[in-house]
Design a protein around this motif. Structure first.
Motif, PDB file in Angstrom:
ATOM      1  N   ASP A 118       0.789   7.647  -7.096  1.00 49.78           N
ATOM      2  CA  ASP A 118      -0.070   8.786  -6.755  1.00 49.78           C
ATOM      3  C   ASP A 118       0.708  10.061  -7.082  1.00 49.78           C
ATOM      4  O   ASP A 118       1.245  10.731  -6.200  1.00 49.78           O
ATOM      5  N   GLY A 119       0.785  10.366  -8.395  1.00 53.32           N
ATOM      6  CA  GLY A 119       1.615  11.467  -8.874  1.00 53.32           C
ATOM      7  C   GLY A 119       2.853  10.895  -9.538  1.00 53.32           C
ATOM      8  O   GLY A 119       2.811   9.821 -10.153  1.00 53.32           O
ATOM      9  N   PRO A 120       3.999  11.558  -9.383  1.00 53.84           N
ATOM     10  CA  PRO A 120       5.240  11.063  -9.998  1.00 53.84           C
ATOM     11  C   PRO A 120       5.638   9.717  -9.382  1.00 53.84           C
ATOM     12  O   PRO A 120       5.436   9.477  -8.183  1.00 53.84           O
ATOM     13  N   ALA A 121       6.172   8.824 -10.195  1.00 55.52           N
ATOM     14  CA  ALA A 121       6.572   7.500  -9.727  1.00 55.52           C
ATOM     15  C   ALA A 121       7.987   7.553  -9.173  1.00 55.52           C
ATOM     16  O   ALA A 121       8.937   7.003  -9.746  1.00 55.52           O
ATOM     17  N   THR A 122       8.132   8.253  -8.043  1.00 56.91           N
ATOM     18  CA  THR A 122       9.441   8.413  -7.424  1.00 56.91           C
ATOM     19  C   THR A 122       9.514   7.584  -6.146  1.00 56.91           C
ATOM     20  O   THR A 122       8.638   7.719  -5.266  1.00 56.91           O
ATOM     21  N   ASP A 123      10.523   6.715  -6.043  1.00 56.31           N
ATOM     22  CA  ASP A 123      10.712   5.832  -4.888  1.00 56.31           C
ATOM     23  C   ASP A 123       9.477   4.954  -4.628  1.00 56.31           C
ATOM     24  O   ASP A 123       9.233   4.534  -3.475  1.00 56.31           O
ATOM     25  N   ASP A 124       8.725   4.643  -5.662  1.00 56.75           N
ATOM     26  CA  ASP A 124       7.498   3.844  -5.474  1.00 56.75           C
ATOM     27  C   ASP A 124       7.823   2.346  -5.527  1.00 56.75           C
ATOM     28  O   ASP A 124       7.329   1.597  -6.371  1.00 56.75           O
ATOM     29  N   TRP A 125       8.670   1.915  -4.611  1.00 58.08           N
ATOM     30  CA  TRP A 125       9.018   0.507  -4.506  1.00 58.08           C
ATOM     31  C   TRP A 125       8.050  -0.144  -3.512  1.00 58.08           C
ATOM     32  O   TRP A 125       8.374  -0.339  -2.326  1.00 58.08           O
ATOM     33  N   ALA A 126       6.873  -0.448  -3.982  1.00 53.34           N
ATOM     34  CA  ALA A 126       5.781  -0.927  -3.109  1.00 53.34           C
ATOM     35  C   ALA A 126       5.926  -2.426  -2.827  1.00 53.34           C
ATOM     36  O   ALA A 126       6.200  -3.222  -3.740  1.00 53.34           O
ATOM     37  N   ILE A 127       5.739  -2.796  -1.580  1.00 54.52           N
ATOM     38  CA  ILE A 127       5.908  -4.207  -1.198  1.00 54.52           C
ATOM     39  C   ILE A 127       4.603  -4.762  -0.607  1.00 54.52           C
ATOM     40  O   ILE A 127       3.792  -4.051   0.002  1.00 54.52           O
ATOM     41  N   TRP A 128       4.430  -6.093  -0.818  1.00 53.74           N
ATOM     42  CA  TRP A 128       3.333  -6.878  -0.258  1.00 53.74           C
ATOM     43  C   TRP A 128       3.959  -7.925   0.660  1.00 53.74           C
ATOM     44  O   TRP A 128       4.571  -8.878   0.181  1.00 53.74           O
ATOM     45  N   ASN A 129       3.824  -7.723   1.937  1.00 57.72           N
ATOM     46  CA  ASN A 129       4.458  -8.602   2.920  1.00 57.72           C
ATOM     47  C   ASN A 129       3.452  -9.667   3.379  1.00 57.72           C
ATOM     48  O   ASN A 129       2.358  -9.357   3.873  1.00 57.72           O
ATOM     49  N   SER A 130       3.810 -10.947   3.185  1.00 55.67           N
ATOM     50  CA  SER A 130       2.974 -12.108   3.592  1.00 55.67           C
ATOM     51  C   SER A 130       1.555 -12.038   3.037  1.00 55.67           C
ATOM     52  O   SER A 130       0.581 -12.196   3.792  1.00 55.67           O
ATOM     53  N   PRO A 131       1.367 -11.801   1.757  1.00 52.10           N
ATOM     54  CA  PRO A 131       0.006 -11.823   1.218  1.00 52.10           C
ATOM     55  C   PRO A 131      -0.519 -13.263   1.141  1.00 52.10           C
ATOM     56  O   PRO A 131       0.152 -14.160   0.601  1.00 52.10           O
ATOM     57  N   ARG A 132      -1.707 -13.530   1.679  1.00 58.57           N
ATOM     58  CA  ARG A 132      -2.250 -14.884   1.717  1.00 58.57           C
ATOM     59  C   ARG A 132      -3.748 -14.875   1.967  1.00 58.57           C
ATOM     60  O   ARG A 132      -4.291 -13.873   2.441  1.00 58.57           O
ATOM     61  N   ILE A 133      -4.372 -15.990   1.687  1.00 62.30           N
ATOM     62  CA  ILE A 133      -5.773 -16.218   2.091  1.00 62.30           C
ATOM     63  C   ILE A 133      -5.731 -17.326   3.145  1.00 62.30           C
ATOM     64  O   ILE A 133      -5.125 -18.390   2.944  1.00 62.30           O
ATOM     65  N   GLU A 134      -6.365 -17.075   4.271  1.00 63.00           N
ATOM     66  CA  GLU A 134      -6.378 -18.053   5.358  1.00 63.00           C
ATOM     67  C   GLU A 134      -7.737 -18.076   6.028  1.00 63.00           C
ATOM     68  O   GLU A 134      -8.542 -17.168   5.880  1.00 63.00           O
ATOM     69  N   ARG A 135      -7.962 -19.147   6.770  1.00 62.38           N
ATOM     70  CA  ARG A 135      -9.220 -19.270   7.534  1.00 62.38           C
ATOM     71  C   ARG A 135      -8.914 -19.898   8.886  1.00 62.38           C
ATOM     72  O   ARG A 135      -7.926 -20.564   9.068  1.00 62.38           O
TER      73      ARG A 135
END
Length: 393
Positions: free
Chosen positions: A376-393
């Protein structure tokens, strides 16, 4: 003053009375044959006596006609009724039995897969019915098993029936089997079937119009059913900008690749100040509004599926929250068309963002989940994480 008629009537009455009194006092003797004069006096006396008797009694109406008593009418009715005939000695005519139809079946038993059996999604199973030939025609190998209604078990139709003997005469039983496939979506399912004669005319059980069936319960597992973290290495990764992902990206880093990165990291410091377990790190291309995206393998959506994850950033090397600012997006691909499920703006604020997307509207569909991160603008410190991504029921 008396009239001449009255005086004559009194004189006659007096004379008659005197004669009668005198007669009473005379000695008895044999009754002589009355002469004409005596007969005249006797008749006159009887007439007067009868008139006096009638005058002294109440008058009674004389009925014009009388009705016979009921018993009399009953006797008349019976007398005039037709006499019953003597019972017939001939036996009653025999009833004609209803002929059996040519083609008719009777359900005897479920040999395999009784109603309500639990089957896994997509599992192949063999259903066997025991039926009786309840008609008048013999079944031969030209008879077939056919689907009646919707073919929910992907059954071959028509399907020849396998005969142990050369034929199935009326009154005999036969076991009929067919290979079926359970639906992929969880729930209760009922597939209906009939038989068909060599001319293709269908018939069933009961009165011939009713089908027989296979009825199962497709049970899907619960808990985590699609681990997106484990599937990340199988996803197709690309980098570019928000409008054009034009560069294929090898999964696994390095983290500081200016073209972008996608990799699994472990035991790293998060913006919350805590240390992570295994997480998915995605770094957009190092440019204004740079982007990175991964398209995951095909997943078949079941009722009750939810896509869940926690989104955030890695902390700076000194442990402080960096200047990261991105837009996380989750979409899906079906039939070559991409649909966005949701998008969130996130900056490094010391908190992780929890997401929960209900996929029920997509049940029964084969989709590919897409993870996208856009600077979202300059790519500074954009270390984006996905914690425990899953599909569950």
């Amino acid at each position: 003053m008396f009239t001449t008629y009255t005086r004559k009537f009194i004189c006659c009455a007096t004379l008659v009375s005197a004669i009668l009194l005198g007669a009473c006092n005379l000695p008895a003797r044999s009754t002589p044959t009355p002469s004409g004069a005596s007969l005249l006096y006797t008749a006159a006396a009887q007439t007067v006596q009868a008139q006096l008797t009638q005058a002294s009694q109440p008058q009674t109406a004389i009925p014009l006609a009388t009705t016979p008593p009921a018993s009399t009418w009953t006797q008349i009715a019976f007398a005039s009724a037709t006499l019953p005939l003597a019972p017939s000695t001939q036996p009653p005519p025999a009833s004609t039995p209803t002929p059996l139809p040519c083609d008719r079946a009777k359900f005897i038993a479920d040999v395999t897969i009784p109603d309500g059996t639990s089957i896994k999604p997509g599992q192949v199973f063999v259903k066997t019915w025991r039926l009786q030939n309840a008609g008048s025609c013999t079944w031969n190998p030209a008879y077939t098993l056919v689907v009646e209604g919707q073919n929910i078990f992907n059954a071959p139709s028509p399907s020849p029936i396998t005969l142990t003997n050369a034929s199935v005469p009326p009154g005999s039983n036969i076991d009929i089997s067919i290979s079926l496939t359970a639906p992929l979506t969880g729930g209760d399912y009922k597939g209906t079937f009939k038989l068909a004669n060599p001319a293709g005319q269908k018939f069933g059980i009961g009165d011939g119009s009713k089908p027989f069936w296979a009825q199962i319960k497709v049970q899907v597992p619960t808990g985590i059913v699609f681990d997106l973290l484990a599937q990340a290495s199988q996803a197709e990764w690309k980098s570019g900008n928000a409008n054009n992902l034009d560069t294929a990206l090898a999964f696994g880093g390095p983290q500081d690749n200016p073209g972008g990165a996608a990799m699994i990291v472990n035991n790293v410091l998060l913006e919350t100040g805590s240390t992570s377990g295994k997480i998915l790190l995605t770094v957009p291309r190092a440019e204004e509004n740079g982007a990175v995206a991964g398209t995951f393998p095909v997943y078949f959506v079941q009722p009750g599926d939810h896509l869940r994850a926690r989104l955030g950033f890695l902390a700076n090397l000194n442990g402080t929250c960096g200047a990261g600012k991105v837009r996380f997006q989750i979409a899906y691909l079906e039939g070559g068309v991409t649909q966005v499920l949701n998008e969130w703006a996130k900056s490094c604020d010391g908190k992780l963002l929890s997401v929960d997307i209900d996929l029920t509207a997509l049940k029964g569909k084969n989709i590919q989940i897409i993870f996208l991160v856009k600077a979202d603008g300059p790519a500074t410190d954009d270390w984006a994480i996905w914690n425990s991504p899953r599909i569950e029921r």
